[in-house]
Design an enzyme around this catalytic site. Structure first.
Site, PDB file in Angstrom:
ATOM      1  N   ASP A  90       0.835  -1.192   0.000  1.00 63.74           N
ATOM      2  CA  ASP A  90       0.000   0.000   0.000  1.00 63.74           C
ATOM      3  C   ASP A  90       0.873   1.246   0.000  1.00 63.74           C
ATOM      4  O   ASP A  90       2.072   1.205   0.296  1.00 63.74           O
ATOM      5  CB  ASP A  90      -0.985  -0.022   1.172  1.00 63.74           C
ATOM      6  CG  ASP A  90      -0.304   0.056   2.517  1.00 63.74           C
ATOM      7  OD1 ASP A  90       0.321   1.093   2.800  1.00 63.74           O
ATOM      8  OD2 ASP A  90      -0.404  -0.905   3.297  1.00 63.74           O
ATOM      9  N   ALA A  91       0.268   2.375  -0.333  1.00 59.16           N
ATOM     10  CA  ALA A  91       1.026   3.615  -0.517  1.00 59.16           C
ATOM     11  C   ALA A  91       1.783   4.021   0.747  1.00 59.16           C
ATOM     12  O   ALA A  91       2.868   4.610   0.667  1.00 59.16           O
ATOM     13  CB  ALA A  91       0.089   4.741  -0.948  1.00 59.16           C
TER      14      ALA A  91
END
Length: 280
Positions: free
Chosen positions: A121-122
């Site tokens: 995920d970011a």
């Protein structure tokens, strides 16, 4: 390594009438010089499509499966395998529809069209594999093949031994139970935060963050340090490097094992007992 079956010519014991000589292929793959490769072959340490080969004159194609000491080697030089230390803020996509920073920044200088194996995920940094090998990517990313990932999490609060035990014994989340394969504290808590190492093979979304949040220790920072046999090591944030021959050999060995297992399962699904419904 087991032979493949059916119409897949990689499983055939018949030598290829065309192709390169085995010792030349091994040398080109970086295994050893031709002379040393000939010695390895003579010692019975090399297999082609699951068959031990002791004659160095055997010819092989790029589609054949060659192993040395049970470790796969790369024959198809069109495939590329790259490790990235993904920075925080970059999404695991080759083109983000929302216009956020994506992986194109790290692949544009490669001639091959690379894509990511799995996702981070970011808000998570760390090890991400980029490749143009679709079969390998499928095996490594699919949780059913059991490829483990190790994360270092900085979490809020002081984590107790009981909490570590909860992570490994299993906890219940909204989408079902989950447990870490391994978990441990990294030193004592400091400044109201603790460092925890978590290893698991689940591919569920944001799973490490959700597990730690469920036991009362929200993640402040998360880094993936290991993916299967690959270790991030000293690779800087935002940097890439090609996998070493040894790393690639380990990945290809895992990938081929997963492909063989999937093929065996598919064949089993085709065997229907009399009186049963194949759709069940």
């Amino acid at each position: 390594m087991s032979n493949t079956t059916g119409s897949d010519t990689r499983g055939s014991d018949a030598p290829n009438p065309e192709g390169e000589r085995l010792q030349k292929v091994m040398a080109a793959a970086g295994v050893a010089s031709r002379r040393v490769s000939e010695d390895l072959i003579a010692q019975g340490r090399v297999t082609v499509n699951g068959e031990i080969v002791t004659e160095p004159g055997r010819r092989v194609l790029s589609t054949d499966r060659v192993t040395v000491d049970d470790r796969a080697i790369q024959l198809d030089t069109t495939k590329r395998y790259v490790m990235l230390n993904k920075p925080i803020g970059v999404v695991s996509s080759m083109q983000d529809e929302a216009g956020r920073p994506d992986l194109r920044e790290f692949t544009r200088d490669y001639d091959e069209r690379l894509f990511n194996v799995g996702r981070l995920d970011a808000g998570t940094s760390g090890l991400l594999v980029l490749t143009n090998d679709g079969e390998l990517a499928h095996v490594l990313a699919h949780p059913s093949f059991g490829v483990s990932k190790t994360y270092i999490a900085k979490v809020s609060g002081s984590v107790s031994a009981q909490t570590i035990s909860m992570l490994t014994k299993g906890i219940e989340l909204d989408d079902g139970p989950i447990h870490a394969d391994r978990a441990r504290m990294l030193g004592a808590a400091s400044g109201g935060a603790s460092m925890v190492e978590v290893t698991l093979h689940s591919g569920r979304n944001r799973i490490v963050r959700r597990m730690l949040d469920a036991v009362g220790h929200p993640v402040l920072d998360l880094v993936r340090r290991q993916f299967g046999p690959l270790h991030l090591g000293s690779l800087g944030v935002g940097r890439t490097r090609d996998l070493t021959k040894a790393e690639l050999g380990e990945l290809l060995t895992i990938s081929r094992g997963g492909e063989d297992a999937a093929a065996t399962e598919a064949e089993a699904d085709l065997v229907v007992e009399p009186g049963t419904d194949a759709r069940e």
